[in-house]
Design a protein around this motif. Structure first.
Motif, PDB file in Angstrom:
ATOM      1  N   GLY A  56       0.815  -1.210   0.000  1.00 19.24           N
ATOM      2  CA  GLY A  56       0.000   0.000   0.000  1.00 19.24           C
ATOM      3  C   GLY A  56       0.845   1.255   0.000  1.00 19.24           C
ATOM      4  O   GLY A  56       0.521   2.246  -0.686  1.00 19.24           O
ATOM      5  N   PHE A  57       1.949   1.226   0.753  1.00 16.71           N
ATOM      6  CA  PHE A  57       2.849   2.381   0.821  1.00 16.71           C
ATOM      7  C   PHE A  57       3.462   2.669  -0.552  1.00 16.71           C
ATOM      8  O   PHE A  57       3.539   3.822  -0.979  1.00 16.71           O
ATOM      9  N   ILE A  58       3.895   1.619  -1.239  1.00 18.31           N
ATOM     10  CA  ILE A  58       4.493   1.790  -2.573  1.00 18.31           C
ATOM     11  C   ILE A  58       3.476   2.360  -3.555  1.00 18.31           C
ATOM     12  O   ILE A  58       3.771   3.289  -4.321  1.00 18.31           O
ATOM     13  N   LEU A  59       2.252   1.828  -3.521  1.00 22.22           N
ATOM     14  CA  LEU A  59       1.206   2.351  -4.402  1.00 22.22           C
ATOM     15  C   LEU A  59       0.889   3.807  -4.063  1.00 22.22           C
ATOM     16  O   LEU A  59       0.600   4.621  -4.945  1.00 22.22           O
ATOM     17  N   GLY A  60       0.959   4.133  -2.777  1.00 26.17           N
ATOM     18  CA  GLY A  60       0.733   5.509  -2.364  1.00 26.17           C
ATOM     19  C   GLY A  60       1.795   6.450  -2.888  1.00 26.17           C
ATOM     20  O   GLY A  60       1.490   7.579  -3.314  1.00 26.17           O
ATOM     21  N   LEU A  61       3.050   6.004  -2.846  1.00 22.28           N
ATOM     22  CA  LEU A  61       4.140   6.822  -3.393  1.00 22.28           C
ATOM     23  C   LEU A  61       3.945   7.081  -4.883  1.00 22.28           C
ATOM     24  O   LEU A  61       4.233   8.179  -5.383  1.00 22.28           O
ATOM     25  N   ILE A  62       3.465   6.073  -5.578  1.00 23.99           N
ATOM     26  CA  ILE A  62       3.268   6.201  -7.030  1.00 23.99           C
ATOM     27  C   ILE A  62       2.133   7.170  -7.355  1.00 23.99           C
ATOM     28  O   ILE A  62       2.232   7.982  -8.286  1.00 23.99           O
ATOM     29  N   MET A  63       1.056   7.127  -6.548  1.00 21.81           N
ATOM     30  CA  MET A  63      -0.154   7.889  -6.879  1.00 21.81           C
ATOM     31  C   MET A  63      -0.282   9.198  -6.108  1.00 21.81           C
ATOM     32  O   MET A  63      -1.216   9.978  -6.361  1.00 21.81           O
ATOM     33  N   ALA A  64       0.629   9.465  -5.156  1.00 18.67           N
ATOM     34  CA  ALA A  64       0.486  10.637  -4.285  1.00 18.67           C
ATOM     35  C   ALA A  64       0.435  11.946  -5.068  1.00 18.67           C
ATOM     36  O   ALA A  64      -0.350  12.857  -4.743  1.00 18.67           O
ATOM     37  N   GLY A  65       1.269  12.091  -6.106  1.00 19.65           N
ATOM     38  CA  GLY A  65       1.296  13.324  -6.883  1.00 19.65           C
ATOM     39  C   GLY A  65      -0.041  13.623  -7.518  1.00 19.65           C
ATOM     40  O   GLY A  65      -0.538  14.764  -7.478  1.00 19.65           O
ATOM     41  N   GLN A  66      -0.642  12.608  -8.118  1.00 23.04           N
ATOM     42  CA  GLN A  66      -1.938  12.768  -8.764  1.00 23.04           C
ATOM     43  C   GLN A  66      -3.015  13.146  -7.746  1.00 23.04           C
ATOM     44  O   GLN A  66      -3.843  14.030  -7.986  1.00 23.04           O
ATOM     45  N   ILE A  67      -2.986  12.470  -6.578  1.00 22.85           N
ATOM     46  CA  ILE A  67      -3.994  12.744  -5.546  1.00 22.85           C
ATOM     47  C   ILE A  67      -3.812  14.144  -4.969  1.00 22.85           C
ATOM     48  O   ILE A  67      -4.786  14.857  -4.706  1.00 22.85           O
ATOM     49  N   LYS A  68      -2.546  14.555  -4.775  1.00 21.03           N
ATOM     50  CA  LYS A  68      -2.262  15.882  -4.231  1.00 21.03           C
ATOM     51  C   LYS A  68      -2.837  16.958  -5.138  1.00 21.03           C
ATOM     52  O   LYS A  68      -3.396  17.967  -4.675  1.00 21.03           O
ATOM     53  N   GLN A  69      -2.714  16.769  -6.440  1.00 17.80           N
ATOM     54  CA  GLN A  69      -3.259  17.733  -7.392  1.00 17.80           C
ATOM     55  C   GLN A  69      -4.778  17.784  -7.306  1.00 17.80           C
ATOM     56  O   GLN A  69      -5.382  18.858  -7.371  1.00 17.80           O
TER      57      GLN A  69
END
Length: 524
Positions: free
Chosen positions: A497-510
């Protein structure tokens, strides 16, 4: 004095009616449905679990709104009064069901056990002549995990002994009358496997010694063992013997040494004492509370003030925009758990073999083609405390995480991290039965943690969430080190979950930034 009179009329009298009415109505329904009609269900459900759960319905519907008339400083006091009401109703209800169970059923007198088929089946039997054949026994050895954190291991030995007409008779292959005897001992589940095995060996030897010393022929009467977990284990013991034709049923008895007439001695008086103590205790407690004058006046005028606490609680189980997938997952987990309960698998804890049958993750089975266990295992739980803890954890993270993702992404995140957690468990354990949503839930927390560390949320909000998330993850991982918990699945879910979060964090932050800007524009 007026306040006292109102309190008796508006709160205490309804409480007494609810308590007595519930006991009488539930006992009547139990007698009709489970004794007369004989609906097939584990005996412990109508005797124990339903009387524990069902009193909350009248308490929340009829009593709780009246308790809101009292001058209560905080919700803890209100909940305390509800708990006391639940205790006052539950204890005599459970005692009444036990009395109902033992008082129904007649005593059939037989000369020998072979006359059993000549009479209509009842619950109790006396034998004029019998021989308990200790030479032709069958044994089932097992263990079960108990305790809030699986900290106890209960060792069990079940023995079935043929009941014969006399000492000259030899049990036939089709013999079906047995005396059941159970031996048990509780040990610490945190011991090493070697220590557990040694204690189990010692326990078996002690049970054998006690068995050899016991004269099983000394009994006053026999009671047929009904639909219980013990009966299931005795049946497993009988599988070690050559079985009879399909449809033929073994009759397993437990022996009683007290006189048949004394089986219900003092039970009615004990029920009345328990009920009286509960009613008196509630009466005394209510004296310490005063009415809220405004609420009381409104109630007398017929103005019912809405209390949305119960509605708000059940709203967590209803899918809605921004919180759609989490309720579905929770409801599905609870539904599967309730089906297992009402099909007789228990409630505090389930047996490993039952969990395997329902789809638990187990390396020898999973890697031999049953890969669907990687998914089904994340919707199964080992007992009521297991599912309660997991659903609470899922609810907390789902409230904050699901609105950040679409329904599809959130559902896939849950399933993918859950599957990866199950695979990690396979890699770490060679032959361990693994169940629970905790691997997938740790995956959600891992994803949430990555978003927090990459400042997806506003600074003040993110800091508070980060601390609570780290505490939750740390405490659960530390508890997993004490034994009885699949920490490999927890770590597998957390890391994935942490790895997937790192991958998708930029998109979610936007997305979060756009949402905040949109809300600010609406405010202006």
């Amino acid at each position: 004095m007026t306040g006292f009179t109102d309190k008796m009329r508006l709160i205490y009298k309804p409480f007494v009616l609810i308590a007595i009415g519930f006991i009488l109505i539930y006992t009547l329904l139990n007698w009709i449905l489970f004794i007369k009609i004989e609906i097939s269900i584990k005996e412990e459900v109508p005797k124990f679990w339903l009387p524990i759960a069902l009193p909350w319905i009248p308490i929340l519907i009829w009593l709780r709104p009246r308790l809101c008339l009292l001058q209560i400083k905080n919700e803890n006091s209100s909940f305390f009064l509800q708990i006391l009401a639940w205790i006052a109703i539950t204890i005599p209800t459970v005692m009444t069901q036990e009395y109902l169970n033992t008082s129904t059923g007649t005593l059939t007198q037989l000369d020998t056990i072979s006359q059993f088929v000549k009479h209509n089946e009842t619950k109790y039997y006396s034998l004029k002549n019998s021989y308990i054949d200790k030479k032709h026994i069958s044994i089932q050895k097992t263990a079960t995990v108990t305790g809030k954190h699986n900290e106890n291991l209960v060792l069990l030995v079940y023995v079935v002994i043929p009941i014969l007409d006399n000492s000259h008779q030899i049990p036939e292959i089709t013999h079906k009358y047995w005396l059941g005897k159970k031996y048990s001992e509780k040990i610490n589940n945190n011991l090493s496997d070697y220590e557990k095995n040694e204690k189990f060996k010692t326990f078996v030897i002690q049970s054998e010694n006690e068995f050899n010393k016991t004269d099983f022929g000394k009994f006053s009467y026999l009671k047929v063992i009904g639909n219980t977990d013990d009966h299931d284990e005795f049946n497993i013991a009988l599988k070690n013997l050559r079985r009879k034709s399909e449809g033929d049923r073994d009759i397993i008895f437990e022996s009683r040494t007290e006189p048949f007439e004394s089986r219900n001695t003092n039970k009615i008086s004990s029920i009345l004492i328990a009920l009286g103590a509960g009613l008196l205790g509630y009466f005394i407690i209510l004296l310490f509370f005063k009415f809220d004058k405004n609420h009381l006046e409104n109630f007398k005028k017929g103005i019912i003030e809405k209390n949305t606490d119960v509605k708000d609680f059940f709203d967590f189980f209803i899918p809605k925009e921004g919180f759609y997938i989490t309720p579905i997952i929770i409801n599905l987990n609870i539904l599967i758990f309730m089906i297992m309960v009402f099909t007789g698998h228990g409630i505090l804890s389930f047996k490993g073999e039952d969990l395997l049958h329902w789809g638990a993750n187990f390396k020898p089975s999973t890697i031999n083609g049953q890969w669907w266990r990687l998914v089904t295992s994340i919707f199964l739980h080992g007992g009521i405390m297991h599912i309660a803890a997991n659903m609470y954890g899922l609810l907390f993270v789902g409230i904050f995480l699901e609105p950040l993702l679409s329904k599809t992404k959130y559902a896939l995140l849950y399933l993918i991290t859950g599957i990866l957690a199950s695979i990690t468990s396979l890699w770490w354990y060679d032959a361990t039965i693994s169940v629970g949503a905790s691997g997938a839930i740790f995956g959600l927390y891992g994803f949430f943690l990555a978003c927090l560390l990459l400042n997806v949320f506003p600074p003040d909000l993110g800091k508070a969430f980060l601390v609570s998330t780290l505490v939750f993850v740390g405490v659960n991982l530390l508890m997993g080190l004490t034994g009885g918990t699949d920490n490999a699945a927890h770590i597998g879910g957390l890391v994935s979950g942490f790895i997937l979060g790192l991958i998708m964090a930029g998109q979610i932050k936007q997305q979060v930034k756009i949402t905040i800007e949109h809300e600010n524009e609406n405010v202006e």
